[in-house]
Design a protein around this motif. Structure first.
Motif, mmCIF file in Angstrom:
data_model
loop_
_atom_site.group_PDB
_atom_site.id
_atom_site.type_symbol
_atom_site.label_atom_id
_atom_site.label_comp_id
_atom_site.label_asym_id
_atom_site.label_seq_id
_atom_site.Cartn_x
_atom_site.Cartn_y
_atom_site.Cartn_z
ATOM 1 N N ASP A 284 0.806 -1.225 0.000
ATOM 2 C CA ASP A 284 0.000 0.000 0.000
ATOM 3 C C ASP A 284 0.841 1.277 0.000
ATOM 4 N N GLU A 285 2.160 1.139 -0.018
ATOM 5 C CA GLU A 285 3.040 2.303 0.034
ATOM 6 C C GLU A 285 3.167 2.916 -1.360
ATOM 7 N N GLU A 286 2.788 4.170 -1.482
ATOM 8 C CA GLU A 286 2.871 4.835 -2.785
ATOM 9 C C GLU A 286 4.302 5.285 -3.092
ATOM 10 N N VAL A 287 4.668 5.154 -4.352
ATOM 11 C CA VAL A 287 5.946 5.669 -4.851
ATOM 12 C C VAL A 287 5.686 6.972 -5.586
ATOM 13 N N HIS A 288 6.391 8.017 -5.199
ATOM 14 C CA HIS A 288 6.256 9.324 -5.828
ATOM 15 C C HIS A 288 7.605 9.763 -6.395
ATOM 16 N N CYS A 289 7.586 10.727 -7.271
ATOM 17 C CA CYS A 289 8.833 11.359 -7.709
ATOM 18 C C CYS A 289 9.510 11.968 -6.486
ATOM 19 N N ALA A 290 10.790 11.670 -6.315
ATOM 20 C CA ALA A 290 11.523 12.218 -5.173
ATOM 21 C C ALA A 290 11.517 13.744 -5.249
ATOM 22 N N GLU A 291 11.123 14.393 -4.164
ATOM 23 C CA GLU A 291 11.030 15.852 -4.153
ATOM 24 C C GLU A 291 12.369 16.497 -4.483
ATOM 25 N N GLU A 292 13.456 15.835 -4.087
ATOM 26 C CA GLU A 292 14.794 16.381 -4.336
ATOM 27 C C GLU A 292 15.129 16.429 -5.824
ATOM 28 N N LEU A 293 14.377 15.687 -6.639
ATOM 29 C CA LEU A 293 14.653 15.623 -8.078
ATOM 30 C C LEU A 293 13.623 16.398 -8.896
ATOM 31 N N VAL A 294 12.818 17.197 -8.218
ATOM 32 C CA VAL A 294 11.791 18.010 -8.873
ATOM 33 C C VAL A 294 12.092 19.487 -8.634
ATOM 34 N N ASP A 295 12.144 20.271 -9.686
ATOM 35 C CA ASP A 295 12.304 21.724 -9.562
ATOM 36 C C ASP A 295 11.681 22.369 -10.798
ATOM 37 N N GLU A 296 11.888 23.673 -10.945
ATOM 38 C CA GLU A 296 11.250 24.372 -12.067
ATOM 39 C C GLU A 296 11.766 23.900 -13.416
ATOM 40 N N HIS A 297 12.981 23.411 -13.447
ATOM 41 C CA HIS A 297 13.539 22.900 -14.710
ATOM 42 C C HIS A 297 13.219 21.421 -14.921
ATOM 43 N N HIS A 298 12.843 20.750 -13.846
ATOM 44 C CA HIS A 298 12.511 19.324 -13.917
ATOM 45 C C HIS A 298 11.184 19.101 -13.195
ATOM 46 N N PRO A 299 10.071 19.464 -13.814
ATOM 47 C CA PRO A 299 8.759 19.314 -13.166
ATOM 48 C C PRO A 299 8.412 17.839 -12.956
ATOM 49 N N LYS A 300 7.504 17.620 -12.040
ATOM 50 C CA LYS A 300 7.071 16.254 -11.751
ATOM 51 C C LYS A 300 6.453 15.640 -13.002
ATOM 52 N N MET A 301 6.920 14.435 -13.341
ATOM 53 C CA MET A 301 6.498 13.794 -14.580
ATOM 54 C C MET A 301 5.499 12.651 -14.380
ATOM 55 N N TYR A 302 5.330 12.178 -13.123
ATOM 56 C CA TYR A 302 4.505 10.990 -12.888
ATOM 57 C C TYR A 302 3.634 11.167 -11.652
ATOM 58 N N ARG A 303 2.498 10.522 -11.676
ATOM 59 C CA ARG A 303 1.643 10.422 -10.505
ATOM 60 C C ARG A 303 2.184 9.337 -9.574
ATOM 61 N N GLY A 304 1.870 9.469 -8.285
ATOM 62 C CA GLY A 304 2.244 8.430 -7.343
ATOM 63 C C GLY A 304 1.362 7.203 -7.500
ATOM 64 N N SER A 305 1.886 6.044 -7.119
ATOM 65 C CA SER A 305 1.101 4.809 -7.189
ATOM 66 C C SER A 305 1.722 3.758 -6.280
ATOM 67 N N SER A 306 0.936 2.744 -5.968
ATOM 68 C CA SER A 306 1.387 1.644 -5.119
ATOM 69 C C SER A 306 1.303 0.324 -5.887
ATOM 70 N N PHE A 307 1.776 -0.738 -5.248
ATOM 71 C CA PHE A 307 1.664 -2.064 -5.843
ATOM 72 C C PHE A 307 0.194 -2.466 -5.986
ATOM 73 N N GLN A 308 -0.632 -2.053 -5.028
ATOM 74 C CA GLN A 308 -2.062 -2.332 -5.130
ATOM 75 C C GLN A 308 -2.655 -1.652 -6.365
ATOM 76 N N ASP A 309 -2.209 -0.434 -6.650
ATOM 77 C CA ASP A 309 -2.678 0.262 -7.857
ATOM 78 C C ASP A 309 -2.282 -0.504 -9.116
ATOM 79 N N PHE A 310 -1.088 -1.077 -9.097
ATOM 80 C CA PHE A 310 -0.632 -1.878 -10.233
ATOM 81 C C PHE A 310 -1.542 -3.090 -10.439
ATOM 82 N N LEU A 311 -1.909 -3.748 -9.329
ATOM 83 C CA LEU A 311 -2.807 -4.903 -9.428
ATOM 84 C C LEU A 311 -4.182 -4.483 -9.943
#
Length: 333
Positions: A284-311
């Motif tokens: 049930d733990e969601e994976v998100h884009c690491a905040e440290e790798l997101v900035d104005e030049h590198h906007p967030k590219m993906y929604r968060g999701s969990s293994f349950q979401d994959f199933l």
């Protein structure tokens, strides 16, 4: 094709001389994992090589990983002995429910199988899941359990290196990774038949987790590197393990690393066993884009999701295969 080689190749076509052969595929990177536990300079070089392989190729081979040859052979033997059991024995684990803790099948209901039988089960923490595993063959739990524990250890070493190389630090998500999902898929592929036109055992796909660690008894795995438009065969190097990037590592890295598209082809010389160990966060733990790798030049590219979401994603996409990570991309205006 590189520009110089390409120009020479094309020039040979116009001068009436025999054409140059196309460039050979680049060999897969081979990483000596022992360097991660040496001095700081050796570790830094190993981290660099691992992240470079993930970024440029999406996969690599690891040697000197600390898993004994007898442990690896034992896992392959246990898998082979399970698939040699009677149909009645194996069918005890058959189910249409993809959420079962263990599942055997020979069909194409997962949307990507073409010619294989498989057994899938969870493995981490081992004490929580081993009770669901087969008791036949008699040594299955012992041999596969030892291999699963060792593979989980290797996955932690690799993730620490990758996270360090991304600038997140080796202890980033450490506790969540230690208690995360380990999903083991045993695949049994028949020998290719000369009469059969379709040689594909498993259609092109990428895996959902952070990393997949693969052990194969013989060649049959093919990968599509990020900048290539052709398949590259992965050799079965004695004692080596194949590692490739999964969808959730692409998400976590905010696209710096890309999940690897791969497939299985039938071996014309023999039947083939592969054991894929897929590693991610807990159900049930969601994976998100690491905040440290997101900035104005590198906007967030993906929604968060969990293994349950994959199933949840799988049933609607079984017969029209779509990579899971594509469903997570954020459309930009």
């Amino acid at each position: 094709m590189p520009a110089v080689a390409g120009s020479l190749y094309m020039a040979s076509q116009h001068k009436g001389v025999p054409p140059l052969p196309p460039p050979l595929p680049r060999p897969l990177p081979v990483i000596n994992l022992g360097r991660l536990t040496m001095d700081s300079a050796s570790r830094a070089l190993a981290v660099r090589d691992i992240v470079l392989a993930c970024r440029e190729r999406g996969c690599f081979e690891v040697v000197n990983h600390g898993i004994s040859r007898s442990c690896m052979n034992g896992a392959l033997e246990a898998a082979s002995e399970f698939f040699q059991l009677s149909t009645e024995r194996k069918e005890e684990f058959a189910s249409d429910d993809i959420r079962q803790p263990i599942r055997y099948d020979t069909s194409s209901r997962d949307g990507i199988s073409m010619s294989r039988s498989f057994l899938k089960h969870y493995a981490n923490p081992l004490d929580d899941w081993i009770k669901f595993w087969p008791t036949q063959p008699p040594t299955y739990r012992e041999k596969m359990g030892e291999y699963a524990v060792e593979t989980q250890r290797v996955s932690m070493q690799l993730m620490e290196a990758i996270l360090q190389g991304l600038g997140l630090g080796p202890s980033y998500l450490q506790e969540k990774l230690e208690g995360g999902v380990q999903f083991v898929a045993l695949n049994n592929y028949p020998q290719s038949s000369a009469k059969k036109a379709d040689k594909i055992g498993l259609a092109p796909h990428s895996d959902y987790g952070f990393l997949t660690i693969l052990l194969q008894s013989s060649p049959g795995l093919e990968v599509m590197h990020h900048e290539d438009d052709a398949w590259t065969s992965v050799p079965a190097i004695p004692g080596a393990l194949h590692v490739h990037v999964g969808d959730h590592l692409e998400v976590l890295s905010n696209g710096q690393l890309k999940s690897l598209v791969h497939r299985a082809v039938l071996n014309p010389n023999e039947s083939r066993i592969s054991i894929a160990s897929i590693h991610g966060l807990s159900m049930d733990e969601e994976v998100h884009c690491a905040e440290e790798l997101v900035d104005e030049h590198h906007p967030k590219m993906y929604r968060g999701s969990s293994f349950q979401d994959f199933l949840d994603f799988l049933p609607a996409n079984m017969n029209r295969y779509k990579r899971y990570v594509e469903s997570l991309r954020i459309d930009k205006p």
